[in-house]
Structure formats: structure tokens, C-alpha cells
Design a protein around this motif. Sequence first.
Motif, PDB file in Angstrom:
ATOM      1  N   ASN A 144      54.852  41.034  27.698  1.00  0.00           N
ATOM      2  CA  ASN A 144      53.430  40.767  27.558  1.00  0.00           C
ATOM      3  C   ASN A 144      52.640  41.909  28.196  1.00  0.00           C
ATOM      4  O   ASN A 144      52.722  42.143  29.400  1.00  0.00           O
ATOM      5  N   VAL A 145      51.872  42.633  27.384  1.00  0.00           N
ATOM      6  CA  VAL A 145      51.157  43.806  27.887  1.00  0.00           C
ATOM      7  C   VAL A 145      50.226  43.425  29.029  1.00  0.00           C
ATOM      8  O   VAL A 145      50.056  44.171  29.996  1.00  0.00           O
ATOM      9  N   GLY A 146      49.633  42.227  28.958  1.00  0.00           N
ATOM     10  CA  GLY A 146      48.709  41.795  29.994  1.00  0.00           C
ATOM     11  C   GLY A 146      49.344  41.640  31.359  1.00  0.00           C
ATOM     12  O   GLY A 146      48.648  41.653  32.372  1.00  0.00           O
ATOM     13  N   SER A 147      50.659  41.480  31.417  1.00  0.00           N
ATOM     14  CA  SER A 147      51.324  41.363  32.709  1.00  0.00           C
ATOM     15  C   SER A 147      51.724  42.719  33.270  1.00  0.00           C
ATOM     16  O   SER A 147      52.132  42.816  34.422  1.00  0.00           O
ATOM     17  N   PHE A 148      51.627  43.775  32.474  1.00  0.00           N
ATOM     18  CA  PHE A 148      51.995  45.118  32.921  1.00  0.00           C
ATOM     19  C   PHE A 148      50.781  46.023  33.108  1.00  0.00           C
ATOM     20  O   PHE A 148      50.790  46.918  33.943  1.00  0.00           O
ATOM     21  N   VAL A 149      49.737  45.819  32.307  1.00  0.00           N
ATOM     22  CA  VAL A 149      48.509  46.613  32.393  1.00  0.00           C
ATOM     23  C   VAL A 149      47.358  45.644  32.634  1.00  0.00           C
ATOM     24  O   VAL A 149      47.025  44.839  31.771  1.00  0.00           O
ATOM     25  N   LEU A 150      46.764  45.703  33.822  1.00  0.00           N
ATOM     26  CA  LEU A 150      45.748  44.734  34.208  1.00  0.00           C
ATOM     27  C   LEU A 150      44.454  45.455  34.579  1.00  0.00           C
ATOM     28  O   LEU A 150      44.296  45.923  35.714  1.00  0.00           O
ATOM     29  N   PRO A 151      43.496  45.588  33.646  1.00  0.00           N
ATOM     30  CA  PRO A 151      42.203  46.194  33.987  1.00  0.00           C
ATOM     31  C   PRO A 151      41.476  45.332  35.012  1.00  0.00           C
ATOM     32  O   PRO A 151      41.453  44.106  34.904  1.00  0.00           O
ATOM     33  N   ARG A 152      40.877  45.976  36.009  1.00  0.00           N
ATOM     34  CA  ARG A 152      40.207  45.237  37.080  1.00  0.00           C
ATOM     35  C   ARG A 152      38.714  45.554  37.163  1.00  0.00           C
ATOM     36  O   ARG A 152      37.901  44.651  37.227  1.00  0.00           O
ATOM     37  N   TRP A 153      38.363  46.811  37.215  1.00  0.00           N
ATOM     38  CA  TRP A 153      36.959  47.181  37.369  1.00  0.00           C
ATOM     39  C   TRP A 153      36.563  48.201  36.319  1.00  0.00           C
ATOM     40  O   TRP A 153      37.344  49.060  35.931  1.00  0.00           O
ATOM     41  N   LEU A 154      35.321  48.127  35.897  1.00  0.00           N
ATOM     42  CA  LEU A 154      34.696  49.179  35.094  1.00  0.00           C
ATOM     43  C   LEU A 154      33.190  48.949  35.180  1.00  0.00           C
ATOM     44  O   LEU A 154      32.637  48.120  34.464  1.00  0.00           O
ATOM     45  N   TYR A 155      32.540  49.666  36.085  1.00  0.00           N
ATOM     46  CA  TYR A 155      31.116  49.431  36.300  1.00  0.00           C
ATOM     47  C   TYR A 155      30.409  50.729  36.674  1.00  0.00           C
ATOM     48  O   TYR A 155      31.029  51.716  37.081  1.00  0.00           O
ATOM     49  N   ALA A 186      42.962  45.623  52.541  1.00  0.00           N
ATOM     50  CA  ALA A 186      44.248  45.576  53.235  1.00  0.00           C
ATOM     51  C   ALA A 186      44.323  44.343  54.122  1.00  0.00           C
ATOM     52  O   ALA A 186      43.321  43.907  54.695  1.00  0.00           O
ATOM     53  N   GLN A 187      45.515  43.771  54.240  1.00  0.00           N
ATOM     54  CA  GLN A 187      45.718  42.612  55.089  1.00  0.00           C
ATOM     55  C   GLN A 187      46.984  42.788  55.904  1.00  0.00           C
ATOM     56  O   GLN A 187      47.868  43.572  55.552  1.00  0.00           O
ATOM     57  N   LEU A 188      47.059  42.041  57.019  1.00  0.00           N
ATOM     58  CA  LEU A 188      48.154  42.233  57.958  1.00  0.00           C
ATOM     59  C   LEU A 188      49.487  41.797  57.374  1.00  0.00           C
ATOM     60  O   LEU A 188      50.503  42.458  57.540  1.00  0.00           O
ATOM     61  N   PHE A 189      49.503  40.651  56.663  1.00  0.00           N
ATOM     62  CA  PHE A 189      50.731  40.130  56.083  1.00  0.00           C
ATOM     63  C   PHE A 189      50.579  40.000  54.571  1.00  0.00           C
ATOM     64  O   PHE A 189      49.513  39.672  54.066  1.00  0.00           O
ATOM     65  N   GLY A 190      51.679  40.233  53.856  1.00  0.00           N
ATOM     66  CA  GLY A 190      51.674  40.051  52.416  1.00  0.00           C
ATOM     67  C   GLY A 190      51.013  41.203  51.677  1.00  0.00           C
ATOM     68  O   GLY A 190      50.565  42.191  52.256  1.00  0.00           O
ATOM     69  N   VAL A 191      50.955  41.052  50.360  1.00  0.00           N
ATOM     70  CA  VAL A 191      50.378  42.064  49.482  1.00  0.00           C
ATOM     71  C   VAL A 191      49.264  41.413  48.673  1.00  0.00           C
ATOM     72  O   VAL A 191      49.480  40.376  48.042  1.00  0.00           O
ATOM     73  N   PRO A 192      48.051  41.964  48.678  1.00  0.00           N
ATOM     74  CA  PRO A 192      46.971  41.368  47.883  1.00  0.00           C
ATOM     75  C   PRO A 192      47.244  41.531  46.390  1.00  0.00           C
ATOM     76  O   PRO A 192      47.536  42.626  45.920  1.00  0.00           O
ATOM     77  N   ARG A 193      47.183  40.439  45.640  1.00  0.00           N
ATOM     78  CA  ARG A 193      47.397  40.474  44.200  1.00  0.00           C
ATOM     79  C   ARG A 193      46.186  39.869  43.501  1.00  0.00           C
ATOM     80  O   ARG A 193      45.484  39.038  44.054  1.00  0.00           O
ATOM     81  N   LEU A 194      45.972  40.301  42.281  1.00  0.00           N
ATOM     82  CA  LEU A 194      44.900  39.758  41.449  1.00  0.00           C
ATOM     83  C   LEU A 194      43.550  39.938  42.138  1.00  0.00           C
ATOM     84  O   LEU A 194      43.099  41.052  42.306  1.00  0.00           O
TER      85      LEU A 194
END
Length: 314
Positions: A144-155, A186-194
Motif C-alpha cells: 500500500n503506497v500510503g503506508s510507505f509514502v506519507l505526505p505531512r505538510w505543504l503550506y 523530540a521526546q525522551l522515550f519512544g519515537v513520534p509517529r503520525l
Amino acid sequence: MRALGSSAIAAAIAVTLTGVARAESPYDEAQRTYVLAPLARVLPPNEPGTLRFTATGFINLRAQLQRSIPMPATLSAKAEIPGLVSSSIHQRAFVAPWVRFTPMFEWGSALRFIGQVDLAQGKVLGNQAFDVGPDPQPRDNAGNVGSFVLPRWLYGELLTKVGLLRVGMQPNHWAMGILANDGDHAQLFGVPRLGQISERILFATKPLGEKGPLTTALAGDLVYRDNFARLSRGDVAFQGVLATFLEAGPHQIGFFGVYRAQKTERDSVGVPYHDDLKVFVFDLAGHTMAPLPGFTDAFAFAEAEGAMQIGTSS
């Protein structure tokens, strides 16, 4: 119609050794971005009349080991494997790559165009997940292309004499992120997703002057994606946002208010249903910093955030 009400509180205290090089400007560590500046904006000002292109980003590899926990089999899994009662996602050991790219074009110091895209988050090396199709990033290498390429910002944003105007697909973040979190801090624990993203028109100004302590922002949103809505699956959520904060050096206190109206049309096991949500959310947050007595390069940081929501769902 159901009445809704809830609250949340978060707080953090940290002690940091900045080092001799940082001791000349210790308050830099406390200049947190609340509404107006994502991480990509931490750059020196551009020269007037000059076109500048910059790009930031990173590559992240996350290895994960986990137990296989049996869960009741889903209807789709039962259809695929007759007689199946329970199953797991079959993902005990894997490595997940993640690439984030943030380009920015600037004309002078007044006009900017900013984008951001995530790549390869849905791809894994090792065990692939089983029967997780509804997840937007299922980690099953299904193609699924949407799970590999995820546009986030364009402004784009324009800095004028009276304030900042920003229009387009942009992040939504406030304070510690318990209410609005853009997945880019950035956060101390874990990885920020989405993270939370809106099709937004925002105007921010400093009513007491450019060097004054007060900043106020107004925004109108069509929610592209957050914890409760995804435009791609037909959820339609509109938001009005008012944010204001006072700051003096490393000390800051602010208010973030939201009115949200959301309509959801879904189908659950062949049965359609409708949900109409109307809610007000109020959030108060602040942070501060002070040098530790007797030290020249050690500082204590503290921040807190509390949120409350009231509304109805029908």
C-alpha cells in the motif's frame, strides 16, 4: 445525545547540564515552540531579496522485540482460516526504518513554503504483521503506497508588519502535546509517529508590539488527520482554534482553546452508523527554567499542561 466531559494533566521536571559552550546562552534550551514554529524553522534569518532552499531530515532504524499475545480472531481471519478462534499479529522481532524529509523555500525573510514527507514507515525487515489491514501503517509490507509514502505538510506563510499568515496543510501542536501533538517534537522515550495535521488558515500577531510579551493566534481547520478523524476515510471535522501566550525569557504561560464539530459515517460489520460530535476543549500550559544555585552550566526545567473538554455526541 450523550454529554461528554473529560480532563487530563501532565507535568515534567528536568535538570540539564548544558556545558560551557551553552552557558553563554542558557535560555536557548527553554525556547519551546507552542504554535508558530515547527522544528524545521530553527534557522538563521534569510537575507532580503534572496531565494534560499534548505532541507532537514533524518533516517531512523528501530529494532523491536515483543511477545506474541493471543487475541480473539477477527472476522477476516476466520474467513481466511476456518475454525480459527484466536490469533496474534505474528510479529515478534522486526526492524522498522523511517525517513523524514522537510524541504523549505524562502524568499527574503517574509515568504516561505514548507513541506514534509515520511518515507518507508510501513516497511519492516523481519516478522510481518498479520491481519492488521485497518491500520494506516500496518507493517505488513502489503504494498500500500500510503503506508510507505506519507505526505505531512505543504503550506506557505507570509510575515507582514501586523502578523504571520499561514495557509495550507500544516502541523497542529501545543505545549507538551497532550491535546495537540504534531509528531515532530523530540521526546525522551519512544519515537513520534503520525501526528495531528490540518488543512488550516492561521493568523498570528503580537498585539503589544513586535518585542511585546503577548502572542495571539487564530486558526480555522479542516482536520486531515488526528486521533479521532482521518479525512481519507470520510471523517469530516472542522475546528476553530484560539491560542495566546505570555512569555518573558524562559518563562511562558498560555491558553489553547478549540471548538470542534465532526460528522462520521461508518460501517461496522455491515451495519452503517452515524456520529455527530460537538465539543469545546480548554488547555492551559506553561514552562519555566532557572539556573541551579552554585552551578554555572546546570539548569532546572519544569513544564505542565492541563486540558478539559465538554460537549455532546449523538
